[in-house]
Scaffold this motif. Structure first.
Motif, PDB file in Angstrom:
ATOM      1  N   PRO A   1       0.828  -1.204   0.000  1.00  0.00           N
ATOM      2  CA  PRO A   1       0.000   0.000   0.000  1.00  0.00           C
ATOM      3  C   PRO A   1       0.860   1.250   0.000  1.00  0.00           C
ATOM      4  O   PRO A   1       1.827   1.340   0.747  1.00  0.00           O
ATOM      5  CB  PRO A   1      -0.780  -0.114   1.308  1.00  0.00           C
TER       6      PRO A   1
ATOM      7  N   ALA B   1       2.395   4.722   0.894  1.00  0.00           N
ATOM      8  CA  ALA B   1       2.488   5.374   2.200  1.00  0.00           C
ATOM      9  C   ALA B   1       1.872   6.772   2.129  1.00  0.00           C
ATOM     10  O   ALA B   1       2.287   7.596   1.340  1.00  0.00           O
ATOM     11  CB  ALA B   1       3.947   5.472   2.611  1.00  0.00           C
ATOM     12  N   PRO B   2       0.855   7.057   2.959  1.00  0.00           N
ATOM     13  CA  PRO B   2       0.259   8.379   2.978  1.00  0.00           C
ATOM     14  C   PRO B   2       0.882   9.274   4.038  1.00  0.00           C
ATOM     15  O   PRO B   2       1.861   8.925   4.668  1.00  0.00           O
ATOM     16  CB  PRO B   2      -1.196   8.074   3.321  1.00  0.00           C
TER      17      PRO B   2
ATOM     18  N   GLY C   1       2.435   5.034  -6.733  1.00  0.00           N
ATOM     19  CA  GLY C   1       1.517   4.844  -5.621  1.00  0.00           C
ATOM     20  C   GLY C   1       0.072   4.784  -6.084  1.00  0.00           C
ATOM     21  O   GLY C   1      -0.732   4.003  -5.570  1.00  0.00           O
TER      22      GLY C   1
ATOM     23  N   LEU D   1      -2.550   1.576  -5.810  1.00  0.00           N
ATOM     24  CA  LEU D   1      -3.899   1.784  -5.290  1.00  0.00           C
ATOM     25  C   LEU D   1      -4.939   1.303  -6.296  1.00  0.00           C
ATOM     26  O   LEU D   1      -5.887   0.599  -5.944  1.00  0.00           O
ATOM     27  CB  LEU D   1      -4.111   3.266  -4.959  1.00  0.00           C
TER      28      LEU D   1
ATOM     29  N   TYR E   1      -6.756   9.320  -0.261  1.00  0.00           N
ATOM     30  CA  TYR E   1      -6.049   8.176   0.299  1.00  0.00           C
ATOM     31  C   TYR E   1      -5.101   8.660   1.392  1.00  0.00           C
ATOM     32  O   TYR E   1      -4.106   9.321   1.118  1.00  0.00           O
ATOM     33  CB  TYR E   1      -5.273   7.451  -0.801  1.00  0.00           C
TER      34      TYR E   1
ATOM     35  N   THR F   1      -7.541   5.165   5.532  1.00  0.00           N
ATOM     36  CA  THR F   1      -7.898   4.374   4.352  1.00  0.00           C
ATOM     37  C   THR F   1      -6.875   3.267   4.149  1.00  0.00           C
ATOM     38  O   THR F   1      -7.237   2.110   3.900  1.00  0.00           O
ATOM     39  CB  THR F   1      -7.987   5.268   3.098  1.00  0.00           C
ATOM     40  N   ARG F   2      -5.600   3.578   4.276  1.00  0.00           N
ATOM     41  CA  ARG F   2      -4.546   2.574   4.109  1.00  0.00           C
ATOM     42  C   ARG F   2      -4.713   1.427   5.097  1.00  0.00           C
ATOM     43  O   ARG F   2      -4.600   0.260   4.747  1.00  0.00           O
ATOM     44  CB  ARG F   2      -3.176   3.207   4.301  1.00  0.00           C
ATOM     45  N   THR F   3      -5.018   1.757   6.336  1.00  0.00           N
ATOM     46  CA  THR F   3      -5.126   0.745   7.386  1.00  0.00           C
ATOM     47  C   THR F   3      -6.344  -0.145   7.212  1.00  0.00           C
ATOM     48  O   THR F   3      -6.263  -1.350   7.410  1.00  0.00           O
ATOM     49  CB  THR F   3      -5.170   1.421   8.766  1.00  0.00           C
TER      50      THR F   3
ATOM     51  N   TRP G   1      -6.174  -5.139   0.740  1.00  0.00           N
ATOM     52  CA  TRP G   1      -5.062  -5.186  -0.202  1.00  0.00           C
ATOM     53  C   TRP G   1      -4.840  -6.627  -0.640  1.00  0.00           C
ATOM     54  O   TRP G   1      -5.026  -7.551   0.142  1.00  0.00           O
ATOM     55  CB  TRP G   1      -3.792  -4.649   0.466  1.00  0.00           C
TER      56      TRP G   1
ATOM     57  N   HIS H   1      -4.907  -3.939   5.621  1.00  0.00           N
ATOM     58  CA  HIS H   1      -3.522  -3.617   5.934  1.00  0.00           C
ATOM     59  C   HIS H   1      -3.278  -3.713   7.430  1.00  0.00           C
ATOM     60  O   HIS H   1      -2.240  -4.195   7.879  1.00  0.00           O
ATOM     61  CB  HIS H   1      -3.184  -2.210   5.436  1.00  0.00           C
TER      62      HIS H   1
END
Length: 129
Positions: A28, A30-31, A52, A56, A97, A101-103, A107, A122
């Motif tokens: 994923p 990194a934000p 990135g 996504l 994002y 959202t990443r967590t 994925w 994630h």
């Protein structure tokens, strides 16, 4: 069950090249905390794609059946697909994002136990691999 990030720079995140670290090109993106910014509509273009955004887009296609063209351009269709994923993940729906959202979005992950790619949050991925 051992989960691995799906990584294949030449095969565009297919099953051809797998590894155990979540830092590869198909991990994923990194934000905020890591880069100081979000991925949002207008980032990247087909002429100047962002890797990135491509990662996504692949995750949205694989785990949310988004049907996006993977071009590295964060446009209206990518934003709409991300909003749908945010809704399903139960996070703030803003089309950007970022860390939450990443967590909480899913994925693509490879499982040694099944030999298949499944979609995992994630935040649920083991870090001790």
């Amino acid at each position: 069950m051992i989960l691995k990030w799906v990584r294949a720079p030449l095969a565009r995140c297919g099953l051809q090249d797998l590894h155990r670290r979540p830092e590869g090109p198909c991990a994923p993106p990194a934000p905020l905390a890591e880069t100081g910014r979000l991925l949002t509509n207008g980032d990247g273009t087909p002429a100047y794609p962002l890797s990135g955004v491509e990662v996504l887009q692949r995750a949205l296609n694989r785990c949310y059946s988004a049907g996006l063209t993977v071009d590295g351009a964060f446009g209206d269709r990518t934003e709409a697909a991300l909003r749908r994923a945010q809704t399903l993940a139960g996070v703030t729906v803003d089309g950007e994002y970022g860390p939450a959202t990443r967590t909480f979005m899913k994925w693509p992950m490879y499982s040694d136990a099944t030999g298949k790619v499944t979609c995992q949050r994630h935040g649920d991925i083991r870090r001790d691999l």
